[in-house]
Design a protein around this motif. Structure first.
Motif, PDB file in Angstrom:
ATOM      1  N   TYR A 400       0.970  -1.068  -0.100  1.00 19.79           N
ATOM      2  CA  TYR A 400      -0.053  -0.010  -0.041  1.00 19.79           C
ATOM      3  C   TYR A 400       0.889   1.146  -0.042  1.00 19.79           C
ATOM      4  N   PRO A 401       0.522   2.368  -0.627  1.00 18.30           N
ATOM      5  CA  PRO A 401       1.351   3.572  -0.777  1.00 18.30           C
ATOM      6  C   PRO A 401       1.748   4.225   0.772  1.00 18.30           C
ATOM      7  N   THR A 402       2.798   4.906   0.642  1.00 22.71           N
ATOM      8  CA  THR A 402       2.826   5.373   1.962  1.00 22.71           C
ATOM      9  C   THR A 402       3.532   6.649   1.854  1.00 22.71           C
ATOM     10  N   ASP A 403       3.487   7.423   0.624  1.00 28.36           N
ATOM     11  CA  ASP A 403       3.554   8.835   0.255  1.00 28.36           C
ATOM     12  C   ASP A 403       3.569   8.919  -1.559  1.00 28.36           C
ATOM     13  N   TYR A 404       3.735  10.205  -1.906  1.00 29.16           N
ATOM     14  CA  TYR A 404       3.543  10.558  -3.347  1.00 29.16           C
ATOM     15  C   TYR A 404       4.942  10.525  -4.193  1.00 29.16           C
ATOM     16  N   GLU A 405       5.962  10.133  -3.377  1.00 27.25           N
ATOM     17  CA  GLU A 405       7.164  10.281  -4.120  1.00 27.25           C
ATOM     18  C   GLU A 405       7.661   8.946  -4.787  1.00 27.25           C
ATOM     19  N   SER A 406       7.248   7.910  -4.365  1.00 22.24           N
ATOM     20  CA  SER A 406       7.668   6.547  -5.068  1.00 22.24           C
ATOM     21  C   SER A 406       7.025   6.447  -6.561  1.00 22.24           C
ATOM     22  N   PRO A 407       7.971   6.010  -7.291  1.00 23.74           N
ATOM     23  CA  PRO A 407       7.522   6.121  -8.981  1.00 23.74           C
ATOM     24  C   PRO A 407       6.501   5.074  -9.106  1.00 23.74           C
ATOM     25  N   GLU A 408       6.154   4.071  -8.412  1.00 32.59           N
ATOM     26  CA  GLU A 408       4.931   3.101  -8.569  1.00 32.59           C
ATOM     27  C   GLU A 408       3.605   3.451  -7.999  1.00 32.59           C
ATOM     28  N   VAL A 409       3.678   4.834  -7.391  1.00 37.36           N
ATOM     29  CA  VAL A 409       2.352   5.291  -6.883  1.00 37.36           C
ATOM     30  C   VAL A 409       1.535   6.081  -7.922  1.00 37.36           C
ATOM     31  N   GLU A 410       0.212   5.674  -8.001  1.00 37.00           N
ATOM     32  CA  GLU A 410      -0.737   6.318  -8.900  1.00 37.00           C
ATOM     33  C   GLU A 410      -1.695   6.783  -7.972  1.00 37.00           C
ATOM     34  N   ILE A 411      -2.529   7.827  -8.711  1.00 38.61           N
ATOM     35  CA  ILE A 411      -3.753   8.366  -8.079  1.00 38.61           C
ATOM     36  C   ILE A 411      -4.732   7.161  -8.627  1.00 38.61           C
ATOM     37  N   ARG A 412      -5.846   6.991  -7.612  1.00 42.00           N
ATOM     38  CA  ARG A 412      -7.018   5.912  -7.889  1.00 42.00           C
ATOM     39  C   ARG A 412      -7.753   6.129  -8.986  1.00 42.00           C
ATOM     40  N   GLY A 413      -7.867   7.308  -9.469  1.00 41.99           N
ATOM     41  CA  GLY A 413      -9.016   7.726 -10.529  1.00 41.99           C
ATOM     42  C   GLY A 413      -9.579   8.934 -10.332  1.00 41.99           C
ATOM     43  N   ARG A 414     -10.967   9.019 -10.904  1.00 43.26           N
ATOM     44  CA  ARG A 414     -11.775  10.001 -10.836  1.00 43.26           C
ATOM     45  C   ARG A 414     -12.760   9.648  -9.817  1.00 43.26           C
ATOM     46  N   LYS A 415     -13.130  10.653  -8.872  1.00 40.55           N
ATOM     47  CA  LYS A 415     -13.808  10.575  -7.774  1.00 40.55           C
ATOM     48  C   LYS A 415     -15.429  10.511  -8.014  1.00 40.55           C
ATOM     49  N   TYR A 416     -16.239   9.534  -7.649  1.00 40.61           N
ATOM     50  CA  TYR A 416     -17.574   9.487  -7.567  1.00 40.61           C
ATOM     51  C   TYR A 416     -18.182   9.021  -6.262  1.00 40.61           C
ATOM     52  N   TYR A 417     -19.421   9.292  -6.133  1.00 36.73           N
ATOM     53  CA  TYR A 417     -20.110   9.078  -4.885  1.00 36.73           C
ATOM     54  C   TYR A 417     -21.196   7.936  -4.972  1.00 36.73           C
ATOM     55  N   TRP A 418     -21.198   7.081  -4.045  1.00 25.77           N
ATOM     56  CA  TRP A 418     -22.180   6.016  -4.003  1.00 25.77           C
ATOM     57  C   TRP A 418     -23.413   7.021  -3.839  1.00 25.77           C
ATOM     58  N   HIS A 419     -24.682   6.172  -4.253  1.00 21.81           N
ATOM     59  CA  HIS A 419     -25.865   6.635  -3.863  1.00 21.81           C
ATOM     60  C   HIS A 419     -26.348   6.014  -2.685  1.00 21.81           C
ATOM     61  N   ILE A 420     -27.105   6.857  -1.658  1.00 24.52           N
ATOM     62  CA  ILE A 420     -27.630   6.453  -0.683  1.00 24.52           C
ATOM     63  C   ILE A 420     -29.264   6.292  -0.701  1.00 24.52           C
ATOM     64  N   PRO A 421     -29.781   5.095  -1.070  1.00 20.31           N
ATOM     65  CA  PRO A 421     -31.390   5.113  -1.357  1.00 20.31           C
ATOM     66  C   PRO A 421     -32.220   5.449  -0.109  1.00 20.31           C
ATOM     67  N   GLU A 422     -31.674   5.240   1.220  1.00 23.22           N
ATOM     68  CA  GLU A 422     -32.269   5.545   2.132  1.00 23.22           C
ATOM     69  C   GLU A 422     -32.674   6.949   2.344  1.00 23.22           C
ATOM     70  N   ALA A 423     -31.606   7.860   1.845  1.00 21.70           N
ATOM     71  CA  ALA A 423     -31.751   9.387   1.902  1.00 21.70           C
ATOM     72  C   ALA A 423     -33.185   9.862   1.309  1.00 21.70           C
ATOM     73  N   ALA A 424     -33.678   8.917   0.333  1.00 17.38           N
ATOM     74  CA  ALA A 424     -34.897   9.464  -0.331  1.00 17.38           C
ATOM     75  C   ALA A 424     -36.022   9.729   0.683  1.00 17.38           C
ATOM     76  N   HIS A 425     -36.322   8.909   1.943  1.00 17.12           N
ATOM     77  CA  HIS A 425     -37.254   9.126   2.789  1.00 17.12           C
ATOM     78  C   HIS A 425     -36.817   9.170   4.292  1.00 17.12           C
ATOM     79  N   ASN A 426     -35.540   8.946   4.556  1.00 17.22           N
ATOM     80  CA  ASN A 426     -35.100   9.269   5.773  1.00 17.22           C
ATOM     81  C   ASN A 426     -34.205  10.504   6.072  1.00 17.22           C
ATOM     82  N   ARG A 427     -34.555  11.489   6.679  1.00 15.65           N
ATOM     83  CA  ARG A 427     -34.057  12.614   6.565  1.00 15.65           C
ATOM     84  C   ARG A 427     -32.826  12.642   7.793  1.00 15.65           C
TER      85      ARG A 427
END
Length: 640
Positions: A400-427
């Motif tokens: 697992y990565p420990t910093d950003y200086e290692s040449p083998e480190v990559e960013i994971r990608g584009r950030k997206y959020y999971w949907h939370i269906p319970e939020a439709a009715h549970n405030r």
């Protein structure tokens, strides 16, 4: 002696609100814009009429107008005339950002919103290998040199010891910190002021405590004045030692440039919320650099590369030599019209050369009456912490990565959020239910008007002379190839995405296209199934984005940010302190486990993992455990 507070891995799990759609940073398809649109007879011009349905409440805030409720900002829903519930709308720019982001993802386009040559920053941890050493920067013959420190002396902070702390040394004068002209300084009882880099002659008690300070321009000892933080006890005096001469060429100059970029982060009030009135963003750095030509500093030297990193504190924020460009490689933003990715070709770009977009998106107007939730206090959300590499970075090995200086480190990608269906009715999923006394006043989100679940909005997308492939991909992007209002594949829009807000389904109702042959006419298509679009090439990112866009995939799962659990077995009298249960302890324990026997670093699961869950950590009151052990030992001695 065991540490007072420790945490153990719980049996209970949760799903982190966000994940990442991977990118292939080594590949990108780019094309000359003239080549893309050379065959004019095959291009399409027209518009798409679309409906957007809120699957969970929607927060599209207008700019706050200074209204307050309980000392916090009030955000009306965006409207034409401001605070106009009869004409709510979603800005076309917000829709454009949402749509372009998905289009970039499915076509493996560039990261258009990334700022080139951006350095990465993180906070050094408390582990021994990460703690920085004291040093001194000193200008010599027009060039800055780095020196080691022979000795550090502590100046007791009078303000800290007013709060009940005691120090068992004799001091002739006490000192307090004050902010003068937006710069922090040290003030003695006789009102003599000392600032960062001032040469001083200290009188020392007990080998390390400053009993009295006096200004002395010939001295080789310098005042260090740090910034505010909780439980701070001392300022310091650094005594200069030897120059560090075995550094690579321009190492200090480059490190200082990186440090000055780091200071901009400190001065960003959107990030530094804890001490808005007390933290000056190390404004005394510029004073020491300009006026004194001496800067007390903290540093870390890499023995292999002969580079140094500089920080304004021993456990402070640091900058990496690695830039975002290094991490994303070929996915850097497009720069000129002869090399455009698919998204920049369609939506346009403004870099070295400006390219106009071929898509225009109108504001979305409410369709019918909107049901409102007024003055909803949302749970507090922090700024993204890309320095937390167990979540934001990955390697191409089992480590697992420990910093950003290692040449083998990559960013994971584009950030997206999971949907939370319970939020439709549970405030309660997104509302902040805490009492005022339990809330840090500098870390509040404010009050928002929400368009409730089921609200509908209409908007139109105009397209001008685009290819068949672009049109098919655009339509697929809008509805994820599932052109039904009751479909499950949804976008995220507006505020509060991690809290479950902003899940929206877009459906294309009809398509109107201009035709010039055999004579001018408009061709209308309103078959929903035919309007769903298609992808002419399917990347791995398509499978990933379809998974995280599935509205129901997190049904019956706990989706929330990491937190510390308080065990039910604890009695009220044993209740942990507020800070012991603060969520930042989860991240700290996970990154560098104190309880090494039970806890291992948990990296963010891949987006296609069958079970993307993580474990909570549970609070352990080790002081009580130690007390029980002590009682048991004493009983054993008594028996003997």
């Amino acid at each position: 002696m065991a540490k007072k507070n420790m945490y153990k891995k719980s049996d209970r799990t949760f799903v982190n609100p966000y994940n990442f759609v991977s990118i292939d940073r080594k590949k990108i398809k780019q094309e000359n814009i003239e080549e893309t649109y050379k065959d004019k007879g095959e291009l399409h011009t027209g518009y798409l009429d679309c409906v957007l349905v809120a699957k969970t409440p929607l927060a599209i805030p207008d700019l706050p107008e200074g209204e307050e409720s309980g000392g916090e900002s009030k955000h009306d829903f965006f409207s034409i005339n401001g605070n106009d519930q009869k004409n709510p709308m979603i800005p076309g720019s917000s829709l454009r950002g949402m749509i372009r982001s998905v289009y970039e993802t499915i076509t493996e386009s560039c990261l258009s919103t990334m700022k080139p040559d951006t350095h990465l920053f993180s906070r050094a941890g408390a582990e021994k290998k990460e703690i920085y050493k004291p040093g001194i920067l000193k200008e010599k013959d027009g060039e800055w040199k780095l020196y080691t420190v022979e000795k550090i002396y502590k100046i007791p902070d009078k303000n800290a010891y007013k709060k009940g702390k005691k120090i068992k040394v004799k001091i002739k004068q006490s000192y307090r910190t004050e902010i003068e002209n937006e710069v922090r300084c040290l003030v003695a009882d006789d009102n003599t002021k000392f600032r960062m880099g001032d040469s001083v002659e200290p009188e020392i008690e007990s080998g390390m405590y400053v009993s009295n300070l006096s200004l002395d321009n010939k001295s080789d000892q310098y005042v260090y004045v740090g910034e505010a933080f909780s439980n701070k006890k001392f300022e310091r005096v650094f005594k200069i030692d030897k120059e560090i001469s075995d550094l690579r060429e321009n190492a200090v100059k480059t490190a200082m440039q990186l440090l000055e970029e780091t200071l901009k982060v400190y001065r960003n009030t959107a990030i530094n919320k804890m001490y808005p009135d007390e933290h000056t963003g190390y404004a005394d750095y510029e004073y020491a650099k300009k006026e004194k030509k001496v800067i007390p500093i903290w540093y870390q030297k890499d023995q292999k590369t002969k580079k140094v990193k500089l920080s304004m504190a021993c456990i402070g924020r640091i900058g990496y030599y690695t830039t975002l460009d290094d991490l994303v490689k070929k996915k850097v933003p497009c720069q000129n019209r002869k090399k455009l990715c698919s998204a920049c070709n369609l939506f346009g770009m403004a870099r070295e050369e400006a390219v106009g977009g071929r898509v225009r998106i109108t504001d979305a107007r409410a369709k019918g009456e909107v049901k409102w939730q007024k003055n909803v206090k949302l749970k507090t959300l922090a700024t993204p912490r890309y320095s937390y590499w167990p979540f934001y970075a990955k390697t191409n090995s089992f480590k697992y990565p420990t910093d950003y200086e290692s040449p083998e480190v990559e960013i994971r990608g584009r950030k997206y959020y999971w949907h939370i269906p319970e939020a439709a009715h549970n405030r309660d999923i997104y509302r902040d239910l805490r009492q005022e006394k339990d809330i840090n006043q500098n870390m509040q989100s404010g009050y928002f008007d929400l368009a409730d679940t089921g609200s509908e909005f209409e908007f139109r997308i105009y397209y001008n002379e685009i290819t068949t492939v672009q049109l098919d991909e655009l339509k697929w992007t809008l509805c994820f190839g599932e052109n039904q209002l009751n479909g499950n594949l949804c976008h995220k829009l507006g505020r509060g995405k991690p809290l479950g807000l902003g899940s929206v389904k877009v459906c294309i109702i009809n398509q109107t296209e201009r035709k010039l042959s055999p004579e001018y006419h408009l061709e209308i298509e309103n078959n929903l199934e035919k309007l769903g679009g298609m992808l002419h090439k399917q990347y791995e990112s398509v499978i990933e984005i379809q998974r995280i866009s599935d509205f129901n995939i997190m049904e019956n799962k706990k989706v929330e940010y990491p937190m510390i659990l308080c065990p039910e077995s604890m009695q009220e009298s044993d209740k942990a302190k507020k800070n012991d249960l603060a969520s930042h302890n989860w991240f700290s324990e996970n990154k560098s486990p104190k309880n090494k026997k039970e806890n291992k670093v948990q990296c963010l699961p891949e987006i296609l993992s069958e079970d993307p869950a993580l474990y909570y950590y549970e609070y352990m009151d080790t002081s009580k455990l130690n007390s029980d052990r002590g009682n048991t030992t004493q009983k054993g001695k008594n028996r003997r």
